[in-house]
Design a protein around this motif. Structure first.
Motif, PDB file in Angstrom:
ATOM      1  N   VAL A   1      66.527 -21.774  40.092  1.00 34.36           N
ATOM      2  CA  VAL A   1      65.929 -21.937  41.421  1.00 34.36           C
ATOM      3  C   VAL A   1      66.439 -20.867  42.374  1.00 34.36           C
ATOM      4  N   LEU A   2      67.717 -20.501  42.250  1.00 35.39           N
ATOM      5  CA  LEU A   2      68.272 -19.447  43.104  1.00 35.39           C
ATOM      6  C   LEU A   2      67.573 -18.115  42.841  1.00 35.39           C
ATOM      7  N   VAL A   3      67.394 -17.771  41.591  1.00 36.40           N
ATOM      8  CA  VAL A   3      66.701 -16.522  41.248  1.00 36.40           C
ATOM      9  C   VAL A   3      65.242 -16.582  41.672  1.00 36.40           C
ATOM     10  N   TRP A   4      64.600 -17.724  41.414  1.00 32.17           N
ATOM     11  CA  TRP A   4      63.196 -17.889  41.786  1.00 32.17           C
ATOM     12  C   TRP A   4      63.005 -17.734  43.300  1.00 32.17           C
ATOM     13  N   SER A   5      63.935 -18.298  44.080  1.00 38.79           N
ATOM     14  CA  SER A   5      63.802 -18.192  45.529  1.00 38.79           C
ATOM     15  C   SER A   5      64.066 -16.771  46.025  1.00 38.79           C
ATOM     16  N   GLY A   6      64.812 -15.978  45.233  1.00 35.99           N
ATOM     17  CA  GLY A   6      65.130 -14.621  45.647  1.00 35.99           C
ATOM     18  C   GLY A   6      64.095 -13.585  45.241  1.00 35.99           C
ATOM     19  N   ILE A   7      63.068 -14.001  44.489  1.00 33.12           N
ATOM     20  CA  ILE A   7      62.031 -13.057  44.074  1.00 33.12           C
ATOM     21  C   ILE A   7      61.068 -12.827  45.234  1.00 33.12           C
ATOM     22  N   ASN A   8      61.068 -11.610  45.710  1.00 33.07           N
ATOM     23  CA  ASN A   8      60.163 -11.167  46.765  1.00 33.07           C
ATOM     24  C   ASN A   8      60.153 -12.071  48.002  1.00 33.07           C
ATOM     25  N   PRO A   9      61.322 -12.306  48.621  1.00 31.20           N
ATOM     26  CA  PRO A   9      61.314 -13.100  49.858  1.00 31.20           C
ATOM     27  C   PRO A   9      60.749 -12.274  51.001  1.00 31.20           C
TER      28      PRO A   9
ATOM     29  N   ASP B   1      61.994 -11.975  53.989  1.00 28.70           N
ATOM     30  CA  ASP B   1      63.099 -11.260  54.624  1.00 28.70           C
ATOM     31  C   ASP B   1      64.366 -11.531  53.812  1.00 28.70           C
ATOM     32  N   HIS B   2      64.965 -10.501  53.272  1.00 31.03           N
ATOM     33  CA  HIS B   2      66.133 -10.669  52.412  1.00 31.03           C
ATOM     34  C   HIS B   2      67.335 -11.240  53.162  1.00 31.03           C
ATOM     35  N   PHE B   3      67.530 -10.843  54.397  1.00 32.39           N
ATOM     36  CA  PHE B   3      68.659 -11.337  55.167  1.00 32.39           C
ATOM     37  C   PHE B   3      68.513 -12.832  55.446  1.00 32.39           C
ATOM     38  N   THR B   4      67.310 -13.276  55.796  1.00 30.97           N
ATOM     39  CA  THR B   4      67.069 -14.695  56.038  1.00 30.97           C
ATOM     40  C   THR B   4      67.254 -15.490  54.747  1.00 30.97           C
ATOM     41  N   TRP B   5      66.782 -14.952  53.636  1.00 39.65           N
ATOM     42  CA  TRP B   5      66.977 -15.615  52.350  1.00 39.65           C
ATOM     43  C   TRP B   5      68.464 -15.761  52.054  1.00 39.65           C
ATOM     44  N   PHE B   6      69.232 -14.712  52.285  1.00 38.35           N
ATOM     45  CA  PHE B   6      70.668 -14.760  52.058  1.00 38.35           C
ATOM     46  C   PHE B   6      71.323 -15.831  52.927  1.00 38.35           C
ATOM     47  N   LEU B   7      70.934 -15.895  54.199  1.00 36.36           N
ATOM     48  CA  LEU B   7      71.501 -16.906  55.096  1.00 36.36           C
ATOM     49  C   LEU B   7      71.125 -18.324  54.658  1.00 36.36           C
ATOM     50  N   GLU B   8      69.977 -18.471  54.043  1.00 33.74           N
ATOM     51  CA  GLU B   8      69.545 -19.794  53.595  1.00 33.74           C
ATOM     52  C   GLU B   8      70.247 -20.236  52.307  1.00 33.74           C
ATOM     53  N   VAL B   9      70.577 -19.310  51.410  1.00 31.89           N
ATOM     54  CA  VAL B   9      71.172 -19.696  50.131  1.00 31.89           C
ATOM     55  C   VAL B   9      72.693 -19.638  50.126  1.00 31.89           C
ATOM     56  N   ILE B  10      73.299 -18.986  51.100  1.00 34.50           N
ATOM     57  CA  ILE B  10      74.768 -18.874  51.101  1.00 34.50           C
ATOM     58  C   ILE B  10      75.446 -20.247  51.170  1.00 34.50           C
ATOM     59  N   PRO B  11      74.930 -21.259  51.911  1.00 30.53           N
ATOM     60  CA  PRO B  11      75.592 -22.576  51.866  1.00 30.53           C
ATOM     61  C   PRO B  11      75.558 -23.206  50.466  1.00 30.53           C
ATOM     62  N   ALA B  12      74.474 -23.016  49.738  1.00 30.92           N
ATOM     63  CA  ALA B  12      74.400 -23.554  48.376  1.00 30.92           C
ATOM     64  C   ALA B  12      75.381 -22.840  47.452  1.00 30.92           C
ATOM     65  N   ILE B  13      75.516 -21.541  47.613  1.00 32.09           N
ATOM     66  CA  ILE B  13      76.451 -20.778  46.775  1.00 32.09           C
ATOM     67  C   ILE B  13      77.894 -21.167  47.104  1.00 32.09           C
ATOM     68  N   VAL B  14      78.205 -21.302  48.382  1.00 35.07           N
ATOM     69  CA  VAL B  14      79.557 -21.716  48.791  1.00 35.07           C
ATOM     70  C   VAL B  14      79.851 -23.123  48.264  1.00 35.07           C
ATOM     71  N   GLY B  15      78.868 -24.034  48.380  1.00 40.75           N
ATOM     72  CA  GLY B  15      79.058 -25.386  47.861  1.00 40.75           C
ATOM     73  C   GLY B  15      79.287 -25.403  46.358  1.00 40.75           C
ATOM     74  N   ALA B  16      78.551 -24.583  45.623  1.00 43.09           N
ATOM     75  CA  ALA B  16      78.737 -24.492  44.176  1.00 43.09           C
ATOM     76  C   ALA B  16      80.119 -23.944  43.837  1.00 43.09           C
ATOM     77  N   LEU B  17      80.586 -22.968  44.602  1.00 43.16           N
ATOM     78  CA  LEU B  17      81.924 -22.415  44.370  1.00 43.16           C
ATOM     79  C   LEU B  17      83.007 -23.448  44.678  1.00 43.16           C
ATOM     80  N   VAL B  18      82.824 -24.225  45.733  1.00 42.16           N
ATOM     81  CA  VAL B  18      83.791 -25.278  46.063  1.00 42.16           C
ATOM     82  C   VAL B  18      83.855 -26.303  44.934  1.00 42.16           C
ATOM     83  N   LEU B  19      82.689 -26.715  44.421  1.00 42.15           N
ATOM     84  CA  LEU B  19      82.667 -27.653  43.304  1.00 42.15           C
ATOM     85  C   LEU B  19      83.329 -27.055  42.065  1.00 42.15           C
ATOM     86  N   LEU B  20      83.116 -25.783  41.830  1.00 43.06           N
ATOM     87  CA  LEU B  20      83.691 -25.118  40.671  1.00 43.06           C
ATOM     88  C   LEU B  20      85.219 -25.084  40.749  1.00 43.06           C
TER      89      LEU B  20
END
Length: 87
Positions: free
Chosen positions: A47-55, A57-76
């Motif tokens: 889903v992360l890769v799918w959401s990053g295909i041709n967004p 605005d890349h900066f807005t996409w990054f701001l939207e997915v960074i909480p999910a990435i941080v949460g995944a890292l915290v869980l890890l």
């Protein structure tokens, strides 16, 4: 005194038998739990890769997915201390 000791030792042996049975059931479920964990990790990255295909605005996409990435890292990094239950 002897009867109490025998009863106590019998109670322990029953508890040990129960704990061995629970451990066997736990081992059987651990394989399923590992498969489900890998499935959720795969879904997350797909889903992360799918959401990053041709967004738009890349900066807005990054701001939207960074909480999910941080949460995944915290869980890890906290997995051994705070394991999630397979409910």
């Amino acid at each position: 005194m002897l009867k109490y000791w025998l009863m106590k030792s019998d109670g322990k042996s029953q508890m040990r038998k129960q704990s061995y049975n629970n451990a066997a059931q736990s081992d059987a479920r651990d394989g399923e739990d590992v498969k489900i964990k890998y499935l959720w990790i795969a879904i997350f990255f797909v889903v992360l890769v799918w959401s990053g295909i041709n967004p738009k605005d890349h900066f807005t996409w990054f701001l939207e997915v960074i909480p999910a990435i941080v949460g995944a890292l915290v869980l890890l990094f906290t997995y051994k201390s705070f394991r999630l239950t397979p409910l």
